[in-house]
Design a protein around this motif. Structure first.
Motif, PDB file in Angstrom:
ATOM      1  N   GLU A 174       2.107  -3.239  -6.645  1.00  0.00           N
ATOM      2  CA  GLU A 174       2.153  -2.201  -5.529  1.00  0.00           C
ATOM      3  C   GLU A 174       1.018  -1.785  -5.423  1.00  0.00           C
ATOM      4  O   GLU A 174       0.364  -1.564  -4.165  1.00  0.00           O
TER       5      GLU A 174
ATOM      6  N   ARG B 177      -4.892  -3.407   1.321  1.00  0.00           N
ATOM      7  CA  ARG B 177      -4.300  -3.231   2.725  1.00  0.00           C
ATOM      8  C   ARG B 177      -4.983  -1.953   3.379  1.00  0.00           C
ATOM      9  O   ARG B 177      -5.169  -1.659   4.523  1.00  0.00           O
ATOM     10  N   ASN B 178      -5.469  -0.948   2.493  1.00  0.00           N
ATOM     11  CA  ASN B 178      -6.432   0.129   3.032  1.00  0.00           C
ATOM     12  C   ASN B 178      -7.974  -0.308   3.231  1.00  0.00           C
ATOM     13  O   ASN B 178      -8.330   0.454   3.988  1.00  0.00           O
TER      14      ASN B 178
ATOM     15  N   SER C 106      -4.203   6.499  -0.067  1.00  0.00           N
ATOM     16  CA  SER C 106      -3.777   7.104   1.323  1.00  0.00           C
ATOM     17  C   SER C 106      -4.825   7.990   1.649  1.00  0.00           C
ATOM     18  O   SER C 106      -5.568   7.962   3.018  1.00  0.00           O
TER      19      SER C 106
ATOM     20  N   THR D 241      -1.746  -2.221  -2.250  1.00  0.00           N
ATOM     21  CA  THR D 241      -2.088  -1.004  -1.366  1.00  0.00           C
ATOM     22  C   THR D 241      -3.552  -0.775  -1.329  1.00  0.00           C
ATOM     23  O   THR D 241      -3.890  -0.326  -0.023  1.00  0.00           O
TER      24      THR D 241
ATOM     25  N   LEU E  63      -1.358   6.255  -5.613  1.00  0.00           N
ATOM     26  CA  LEU E  63      -1.132   5.690  -4.227  1.00  0.00           C
ATOM     27  C   LEU E  63      -1.580   7.022  -2.990  1.00  0.00           C
ATOM     28  O   LEU E  63      -2.262   6.619  -1.984  1.00  0.00           O
TER      29      LEU E  63
END
Length: 438
Positions: A194, A201-202, A13, A198, A9
């Protein structure tokens, strides 16, 4: 488990995660481009050397990608392609976007998915996420892919993550593309869901909906295409009946869609094309037999849609008969080889079946498609001719694809006989002869 997940994650990010895409076709290449545009380093994998070389040269071959975007991403070093699957060891996330065709018995052919998964499994490592995007029957991710990956000794949900997120590419759609189309994600475990959610969404602007399992995500994609398949079959059946009753089905649909609720317009045509709508429902029909259930609507709709190319040729015969001509020996111009308007994709195009039926009955075929210079079908090559040069020397013109660039007024004026299977001539002045429609 938690440390592996948190590490992945974090990489997502701060954009240090390296991403891989297996299959650089209509789904895979646009996805790879969006991942690279989001700031990640992306490696595209494909078994076709030509595609790999084109990507590495910044040469685009997919209509929905902006040529300059691809060139810039390659020059920046954010996107490269290879046929060497050993580079999977260098990536954190792999998306599998390979074809899922039917075999000659109309049963699922998962060979591309299985071969790709086995190639990835050789280099699977702890902390990796694998996402299947290829449309398939419910259960594929957990029943087929998971065992392949767990043969490595790594455990799904603990050592690596596995999810399904169906592609929703609509070639030629001007409004919705990979970037802004909502995504559905279902992981084998909540942790798998999850990290996969993620990821999307990125890189995407569309909403990401998380569902409880890969099977739910697999089934919802089949539902999408089955919905369209069945409703198109209804429109086609209405077209067949309206033709016998002497009613214009296109006018009927236009009238019906004035209702502001309870009706969604679907349109008839010469058959179904593309890789999704004709094929995907058959995956569910095949899987349903495992549960002792016969999917009657799906199979009936397939029968209706499969009949449409033959129905087109039957009507062409009748039109030629009005001119005291036989189909055997007739010169026929087909306008459009692509399965839908304004794209260069002829996979499962109904035009191919129309050609088969025409040639079986002795017709002499010429084809024009402004997006497809040539194509091969059943071992025979077809080359796009200049329709303006041949239209005066044919017996009938059939509009099989309603490309917006066609000059329909001139086509209507010059065609000795016209059969419009797409209602492309709806707004054309008919000042020479009656326009014949599906």
């Amino acid at each position: 488990m938690s440390n592996l997940k948190e590490e992945l994650l974090k990489k997502l990010s701060d954009k240090t995660a390296k991403l891989g895409v297996v299959g650089l076709g209509y789904v895979g290449l646009p996805l790879a481009v969006e991942k690279a545009k989001a700031g990640y380093k992306v490696i595209g994998f494909d078994v076709q050397t030509q595609k790999v070389n084109m990507v590495n040269s910044g040469e685009n071959y997919i209509g929905d990608i902006v040529d300059e975007d691809l060139k810039e991403l390659v020059l920046m070093g954010n996107l490269r392609a290879t046929t060497d699957f050993s580079f999977v060891k260098d990536v954190d996330i792999v998306s599998i976007c390979v074809p899922t065709p039917l075999d000659i018995y109309k049963q699922p052919d998962l060979s591309y998915v299985v071969n790709s998964s086995e190639s990835v499994a050789k280099y699977l490592h702890k902390g990796m996420l694998v996402v299947l995007e290829s449309t398939t029957y419910p259960g594929t991710t957990e029943e087929v892919l998971k065992p392949i990956f767990e043969k490595t000794g790594l455990k799904c949900g603990e050592d690596f993550y596995l999810a399904f997120s169906p592609e929703r590419v609509d070639p030629g759609n001007k409004q919705f593309k990979t970037k802004n189309t909502p995504k559905v994600v279902g992981g084998v475990t909540p942790e798998c869901t999850e990290v996969a959610a993620t990821l999307y969404r990125n890189i995407l602007e569309g909403d990401v909906m998380e569902v409880s399992s890969p099977a739910v995500a697999e089934m919802e994609k089949i539902l999408e295409n089955t919905f369209r398949n069945i409703n198109i079959a209804l429109a086609n059946e209405m077209a067949i009946l309206c033709k016998r009753m002497g009613i214009d089905v296109w006018e009927v649909i236009d009238a019906a869609k004035t209702k502001p609720y309870g009706f969604m317009a679907f349109y008839p045509g010469p058959g179904l094309g593309g890789h999704c709508i004709p094929l995907d429902p058959m995956y569910l029909s095949w899987k349903a037999k495992e549960y002792d259930y016969h999917t009657r609507l799906i199979e009936t709709s397939a029968e209706i849609n499969d009949f449409m190319p033959e129905f087109v040729v039957e009507n062409v015969m009748k039109l030629l008969n009005t001119q005291r001509k036989a189909l055997n020996g007739a010169k026929v111009l087909l306008l459009g080889a692509a399965y839908k308007n304004d794209i260069d994709d002829y996979r499962e195009s109904p035009t191919l079946k129309v050609i088969e039926h025409l040639e079986k009955n002795g017709a002499d075929i010429v084809v024009n498609d402004p997006f497809i210079a040539k194509f091969k079908h059943n071992g025979k090559m077809y080359f796009s001719v200049d329709w303006k040069e041949v239209i005066d020397n044919v017996d009938i013109v059939i509009i099989t694809t309603n490309h917006s660039c066609y000059e329909y007024q001139e086509i209507v004026d010059r065609a000795p006989l016209l059969y419009d299977t797409r209602n492309a001539t709806k707004n054309v002045k008919n000042n020479r002869h009656k326009i014949n429609k599906l």
